[in-house]
Design a protein around this motif. Structure first.
Motif, PDB file in Angstrom:
ATOM      1  N   GLY A  53       6.517 -26.651  20.957  1.00  0.00           N
ATOM      2  CA  GLY A  53       7.430 -26.738  19.817  1.00  0.00           C
ATOM      3  C   GLY A  53       6.668 -26.629  18.519  1.00  0.00           C
ATOM      4  O   GLY A  53       6.201 -27.632  17.978  1.00  0.00           O
ATOM      5  N   LEU A  54       6.523 -25.403  18.014  1.00  0.00           N
ATOM      6  CA  LEU A  54       5.632 -25.142  16.883  1.00  0.00           C
ATOM      7  C   LEU A  54       6.411 -24.729  15.645  1.00  0.00           C
ATOM      8  O   LEU A  54       6.144 -23.703  15.018  1.00  0.00           O
ATOM      9  CB  LEU A  54       4.611 -24.071  17.276  1.00  0.00           C
ATOM     10  CG  LEU A  54       3.789 -24.405  18.526  1.00  0.00           C
ATOM     11  CD1 LEU A  54       2.937 -23.218  18.943  1.00  0.00           C
ATOM     12  CD2 LEU A  54       2.931 -25.646  18.303  1.00  0.00           C
ATOM     13  N   GLY A  55       7.373 -25.566  15.281  1.00  0.00           N
ATOM     14  CA  GLY A  55       8.138 -25.346  14.061  1.00  0.00           C
ATOM     15  C   GLY A  55       7.385 -25.852  12.846  1.00  0.00           C
ATOM     16  O   GLY A  55       6.163 -26.032  12.877  1.00  0.00           O
ATOM     17  N   ASN A  56       8.116 -26.130  11.764  1.00  0.00           N
ATOM     18  CA  ASN A  56       7.436 -26.506  10.518  1.00  0.00           C
ATOM     19  C   ASN A  56       6.805 -27.892  10.578  1.00  0.00           C
ATOM     20  O   ASN A  56       5.972 -28.231   9.734  1.00  0.00           O
ATOM     21  CB  ASN A  56       8.396 -26.402   9.325  1.00  0.00           C
ATOM     22  CG  ASN A  56       9.549 -27.386   9.406  1.00  0.00           C
ATOM     23  OD1 ASN A  56       9.832 -27.960  10.461  1.00  0.00           O
ATOM     24  ND2 ASN A  56      10.239 -27.579   8.298  1.00  0.00           N
ATOM     25  N   ILE A  57       7.156 -28.688  11.580  1.00  0.00           N
ATOM     26  CA  ILE A  57       6.499 -29.979  11.786  1.00  0.00           C
ATOM     27  C   ILE A  57       5.544 -29.911  12.979  1.00  0.00           C
ATOM     28  O   ILE A  57       4.408 -30.377  12.909  1.00  0.00           O
ATOM     29  CB  ILE A  57       7.539 -31.099  11.983  1.00  0.00           C
ATOM     30  CG1 ILE A  57       8.363 -31.278  10.697  1.00  0.00           C
ATOM     31  CG2 ILE A  57       6.861 -32.414  12.364  1.00  0.00           C
ATOM     32  CD1 ILE A  57       9.462 -32.316  10.807  1.00  0.00           C
ATOM     33  N   GLY A  58       5.986 -29.311  14.067  1.00  0.00           N
ATOM     34  CA  GLY A  58       5.162 -29.243  15.269  1.00  0.00           C
ATOM     35  C   GLY A  58       3.893 -28.431  15.098  1.00  0.00           C
ATOM     36  O   GLY A  58       2.832 -28.804  15.620  1.00  0.00           O
TER      37      GLY A  58
END
Length: 284
Positions: free
Chosen positions: A10-15
């Motif tokens: 899960g490499l979104g803007n937080i991950g």
């Protein structure tokens, strides 16, 4: 000897920055995201890209999950290619997602049946905190398991709060989110009233800052939203603020579902849930 990686999904803007901090701290890192391009910068920095969740499970003794909701976590954990089916005994899984407490407890029970440890480790601080490595983690689980994951969490944390037993971390996160979205809603309506009375948001902030009613997060939310509203059309506001409103609706639904499971009524939260998307896109 085969290298065991720290895994992150899960490499979104937080991950993504959370995973980057793991890599920067010299943990051998393996990552996976359903959008391959999200893995590119981490691979360039030395991480290994996995082709699916099963590959993460087969090669990692610690796995952090930072995906959107209960369904996303379910999809990653279960099935022939799922994490639970492919992890070794003793693997530690940290759930960073905002989910319902009932789902978290079910996942942990199913993991324990395979001698896999699963804890709740949601965080607050947003994308900026993730980038800066100043997140506050709220973790639930046995002390021995919390200590096992502390070194991993410390790479992106300013503070780690052991909230209590399994499920306490996500409960604390849901309560924190409820307060946050209530504040945003109150700030939005107070600003509308102030401006209708001929006052500015700045003078409202001045009083609120003096008496402690308005914090910086509330002010920045309303300032950024109103700046978009003043300088762009509704489509622009929807593009930038709409996803956050939908996330707020999802998070408040998690709180309401958890409350219902406990036979607890939260009528004000229901109202805020129903209007939070309009609050973010400047329609309320």
């Amino acid at each position: 000897m085969t290298t065991k990686y720290a895994g992150f999904i899960g490499l979104g803007n937080i991950g993504r920055p959370m995973a980057q901090h793991l890599s920067d701290s010299d943990f051998p890192l393996m990552v996976f995201d359903s959008f391959p391009e999200a893995m590119a910068s981490l691979v360039e920095a030395g991480a290994k890209a996995a082709s699916n969740a099963a590959e993460i499970a087969q090669n990692c003794n610690y796995i952090g999950l930072c995906v959107r909701d209960d369904n996303d976590v379910n999809d990653l954990l279960y099935g022939d290619q799922g994490i639970l089916e492919n992890s070794s005994a003793g693997t530690l899984i940290a759930i960073h997602s905002t989910v319902t407490q009932a789902s978290l407890l079910r996942w942990a029970s199913d993991a324990a049946a395979k001698d896999i440890h699963l804890i709740d480790a949601p965080m607050t601080g947003g994308a900026n905190g993730a980038e800066a490595g100043t997140l506050c983690y709220m973790v639930g689980g046995e002390s021995t398991q919390i200590e096992q994951c502390r070194a991993y969490l410390n790479t992106s944390a300013a503070k780690i709060i052991h909230a209590g037993n399994l499920g306490a971390g996500i409960a604390l996160k849901l309560c924190n989110n409820l307060i946050t979205y209530s504040q945003f809603t109150a700030m939005s309506e107070a600003t509308r009233l102030a401006e209708a009375c001929g006052l500015s948001a700045e003078v409202l902030r001045e009083v609120g800052k003096e008496n402690g009613v308005i914090n910086e997060q509330m002010y920045m939310f309303i300032s950024n939203r109103n700046a978009l509203a003043a300088n762009g059309d509704q489509a622009t506001i929807d593009k930038y603020m709409g996803p956050m409103g939908l996330l707020g609706e999802k998070d408040l639904n998690c709180a309401l579902t958890t409350a219902a499971d406990l036979q607890l009524s939260l009528p004000a939260t229901e109202v805020i849930r129903d209007m939070i998307n309009d609050v973010f896109i400047a329609k309320a």
